[in-house]
Design an enzyme around this catalytic site. Structure first.
Site, mmCIF file in Angstrom:
data_model
loop_
_atom_site.group_PDB
_atom_site.id
_atom_site.type_symbol
_atom_site.label_atom_id
_atom_site.label_comp_id
_atom_site.label_asym_id
_atom_site.label_seq_id
_atom_site.Cartn_x
_atom_site.Cartn_y
_atom_site.Cartn_z
ATOM 1 N NE ARG A 97 2.575 24.381 14.874
ATOM 2 C CZ ARG A 97 1.984 24.430 16.306
ATOM 3 N NH1 ARG A 97 2.553 24.238 17.146
ATOM 4 N NH2 ARG A 97 0.662 24.620 16.198
ATOM 5 N NE ARG B 110 -1.842 22.031 14.923
ATOM 6 C CZ ARG B 110 -1.651 22.304 16.219
ATOM 7 N NH1 ARG B 110 -0.549 21.776 16.896
ATOM 8 N NH2 ARG B 110 -2.523 22.850 16.872
ATOM 9 C CE LYS C 64 0.303 25.159 24.833
ATOM 10 N NZ LYS C 64 0.142 26.081 23.649
ATOM 11 N NE ARG D 293 -5.658 25.096 23.811
ATOM 12 C CZ ARG D 293 -4.894 24.289 23.330
ATOM 13 N NH1 ARG D 293 -4.667 23.166 23.695
ATOM 14 N NH2 ARG D 293 -4.264 24.656 22.315
ATOM 15 N NE ARG E 87 -4.252 26.920 17.018
ATOM 16 C CZ ARG E 87 -3.133 26.692 16.446
ATOM 17 N NH1 ARG E 87 -3.009 26.956 15.427
ATOM 18 N NH2 ARG E 87 -2.242 25.966 17.273
HETATM 19 P P1 AMP Z 1 -3.003 21.976 20.632
HETATM 20 O O1 AMP Z 1 -2.127 20.976 19.809
HETATM 21 O O2 AMP Z 1 -2.565 21.976 21.902
HETATM 22 O O3 AMP Z 1 -2.671 23.505 19.900
HETATM 23 O O4 AMP Z 1 -4.636 21.987 20.295
HETATM 24 C C1 AMP Z 1 -5.273 21.675 18.942
HETATM 25 C C2 AMP Z 1 -6.602 21.893 19.017
HETATM 26 O O5 AMP Z 1 -7.091 20.805 19.823
HETATM 27 C C3 AMP Z 1 -7.250 23.253 19.792
HETATM 28 O O6 AMP Z 1 -7.176 24.401 18.990
HETATM 29 C C4 AMP Z 1 -8.601 22.926 20.304
HETATM 30 O O7 AMP Z 1 -9.327 22.846 19.378
HETATM 31 C C5 AMP Z 1 -8.231 21.337 20.644
HETATM 32 N N1 AMP Z 1 -7.859 21.249 22.036
HETATM 33 C C6 AMP Z 1 -6.427 20.774 22.766
HETATM 34 N N2 AMP Z 1 -6.299 20.783 23.792
HETATM 35 C C7 AMP Z 1 -7.513 21.411 24.353
HETATM 36 C C8 AMP Z 1 -8.294 21.705 25.729
HETATM 37 N N3 AMP Z 1 -7.568 21.584 26.755
HETATM 38 N N4 AMP Z 1 -9.369 22.164 25.540
HETATM 39 C C9 AMP Z 1 -10.024 22.569 24.591
HETATM 40 N N5 AMP Z 1 -9.680 22.078 23.295
HETATM 41 C C10 AMP Z 1 -8.490 21.600 23.371
#
Ligand code: AMP
Length: 223
Positions: free
Chosen positions: A132, A167, A18, A93, A178
């Site tokens: 990654r 990360r 994404k 999400r 996750r």
């Molecule tokens: P990402 O970079 O999109 O994988 O997001 C990293 C982390 O941020 C996720 O594992 C969640 O802990 C938090 N996060 C990001 N977007 C959301 C969302 N829309 N709802 C809840 N937690 C989020």
């Protein structure tokens, strides 16, 4: 430039691509890339109150509570640079987040969303996430198997050579959590948007350029 709106949501498991695709697509469509994960990581790095609230959830691979994330996304989408559209990456999400997004779009008088589901097999997702590496300087996303990428080495972009890092939530335990959270809370959105007739499936296998070549026409044809 056309005055069409491109209100794109990228849906997909962690590691589906994404972030990489959202960056490329937002450049191609000249609309902002909005990643709630990036906004939250920025808040953690800056040590803000939001960051302090979000950090524990993020490190464990859990979702940050809906009310926090909905407020962040709503504020960002109301900014002027989103008037011609956006590429949303990592939001919504959960079903409550999708409902909140729908209400915000109505209130802002916006055209309907186009939701793209980037579908990737689970083995490939684990391979991508565990390998990654990100660059602190140019925000580039790489993989340890890419040419020129080594652990402890610099960014492979010769114009950057910034510091690469992994990360904290790309470690095995957080990856498992996750993926479980994705299946339970985010995957139902495929059905949610499919029933509303706004979902398009794009296979997420292959190189970033191959995926982008499928994604751009899918968005242009449907928006
Ligand atoms: P990402 O970079 O999109 O994988 O997001 C990293 C982390 O941020 C996720 O594992 C969640 O802990 C938090 N996060 C990001 N977007 C959301 C969302 N829309 N709802 C809840 N937690 C989020």
């Amino acid at each position: 430039m056309s005055d069409r709106e491109y209100n794109v949501v990228l849906l997909g498991a962690p590691g589906a691509g994404k972030g990489t695709q959202a960056k490329m697509l937002s450049d191609q469509l000249a609309v902002p890339h909005i990643s709630t994960g990036d906004i939250l990581r920025g808040a953690v790095a800056e040590g803000t109150e939001l960051g302090a609230k979000a950090k524990g959830y993020m490190d464990r691979g859990e979702l940050v509570p809906d009310d926090l994330v909905i407020a962040i996304a709503g504020e960002r989408l109301a900014q002027d640079d989103c008037a011609r559209g956006f590429v949303l990456d990592g939001f919504p999400r959960t079903v409550p987040q999708a409902e909140a997004l729908g209400r915000a779009m109505d209130e802002l008088g916006r055209e309907p969303l186009l939701v793209v589901n980037l579908a990737v097999e689970e083995d490939e997702i684990v391979r991508r996430l565990s390998g990654r590496r990100l660059c602190r300087d140019c925000d580039g996303i790489f993989h340890i198997d890419d040419e020129g990428v080594t652990d402890g080495g610099p960014c492979p972009d010769p114009d950057c050579e910034g510091e690469l890092y992994q990360r904290s939530d790309d470690r095995p335990e957080a990856i498992r959590e996750r993926l479980a959270v994705y299946r339970e809370q985010t995957e139902p959105l495929i059905d949610y948007y499919s029933k509303r007739g706004v979902l398009v499936d794009v296979p997420g296998e292959g190189s970033p350029d191959e995926i982008a070549e499928r994604l751009l026409p899918a968005v242009r044809d449907r928006s």
